[in-house]
Design a protein around this motif. Structure first.
Motif, PDB file in Angstrom:
ATOM      1  N   LYS A  80      42.914  36.249  44.194  1.00  0.00           N
ATOM      2  CA  LYS A  80      41.479  36.518  44.147  1.00  0.00           C
ATOM      3  C   LYS A  80      41.149  37.967  43.782  1.00  0.00           C
ATOM      4  N   LEU A  81      42.139  38.852  43.830  1.00  0.00           N
ATOM      5  CA  LEU A  81      41.902  40.260  43.500  1.00  0.00           C
ATOM      6  C   LEU A  81      42.273  40.594  42.058  1.00  0.00           C
ATOM      7  N   ALA A  83      40.952  39.586  39.201  1.00  0.00           N
ATOM      8  CA  ALA A  83      39.813  39.844  38.309  1.00  0.00           C
ATOM      9  C   ALA A  83      39.363  41.296  38.406  1.00  0.00           C
ATOM     10  N   GLU A  84      39.234  41.798  39.628  1.00  0.00           N
ATOM     11  CA  GLU A  84      38.787  43.184  39.800  1.00  0.00           C
ATOM     12  C   GLU A  84      39.801  44.170  39.222  1.00  0.00           C
ATOM     13  N   LYS A  85      41.079  43.920  39.506  1.00  0.00           N
ATOM     14  CA  LYS A  85      42.133  44.800  38.980  1.00  0.00           C
ATOM     15  C   LYS A  85      42.145  44.742  37.448  1.00  0.00           C
ATOM     16  N   ARG A  87      39.614  44.016  35.466  1.00  0.00           N
ATOM     17  CA  ARG A  87      38.430  44.733  34.946  1.00  0.00           C
ATOM     18  C   ARG A  87      38.690  46.227  34.894  1.00  0.00           C
ATOM     19  N   GLN A  88      39.301  46.738  35.952  1.00  0.00           N
ATOM     20  CA  GLN A  88      39.594  48.167  36.000  1.00  0.00           C
ATOM     21  C   GLN A  88      40.582  48.540  34.900  1.00  0.00           C
ATOM     22  N   ARG A  91      38.801  48.627  31.608  1.00  0.00           N
ATOM     23  CA  ARG A  91      37.994  49.842  31.478  1.00  0.00           C
ATOM     24  C   ARG A  91      38.865  51.028  31.091  1.00  0.00           C
ATOM     25  N   GLN A 117      41.030  33.966  36.765  1.00  0.00           N
ATOM     26  CA  GLN A 117      40.702  35.335  37.187  1.00  0.00           C
ATOM     27  C   GLN A 117      40.662  36.272  35.985  1.00  0.00           C
ATOM     28  N   ALA A 121      37.387  38.338  34.382  1.00  0.00           N
ATOM     29  CA  ALA A 121      37.405  39.777  34.111  1.00  0.00           C
ATOM     30  C   ALA A 121      37.111  40.062  32.645  1.00  0.00           C
TER      31      ALA A 121
END
Length: 133
Positions: A80-81, A83-85, A87-88, A91, A117, A121
């Protein structure tokens, strides 16, 4: 004696039209039902034999083992983490390619969750590596 000659009528429900009624209901439900078709995961695959060199700094390796544990760039991470990783990482490096590699016994639902995921992202470059033999 005339009273005894009366025929007793048997009470019956007319069944002659039941087949027509069942057929009409079947047609009605076929016409009015929406059938969802699973579109799957949209991916653009390269042509056969096409090979492109990629710098190692532009590759993020995601490994999924048979127990459903995921490692992203050699660090364990919960599904579940991702997607955030991701995205970072996008970036920081917009040319990054996520390489998803599994083993033969990897559970399919975990594999799909990882791909979902990455899609969440907005990862456009996903490589699916062949499972190890």
């Amino acid at each position: 004696m005339l009273v005894n000659k009366r025929k007793k009528r048997k009470a019956e429900i007319p069944t002659a039209s039941q087949a027509d009624l069942a057929f009409l209901l079947l047609i009605f439900f076929l016409v009015t039902t929406n059938i969802d078709t699973d579109k799957g995961i949209q991916m653009v695959l390269p042509e056969k034999g096409q090979e492109t060199k990629v710098h190692k700094q532009n590759i993020a390796n995601i490994l999924i083992n048979a127990n459903g544990q995921v490692m992203m760039d050699e660090q364990p991470i919960e599904v579940k983490l991702i997607a955030e990783k991701a995205r970072q990482m996008i970036r920081d490096n917009e040319n990054i390619i996520f390489s998803v590699k599994t083993v033969r016994d990897t559970r399919y639902d975990v594999y799909i969750d990882v791909l979902d995921q990455l899609k969440m992202a907005n990862a456009k470059r996903i490589s699916i590596a062949e499972p190890e033999q």
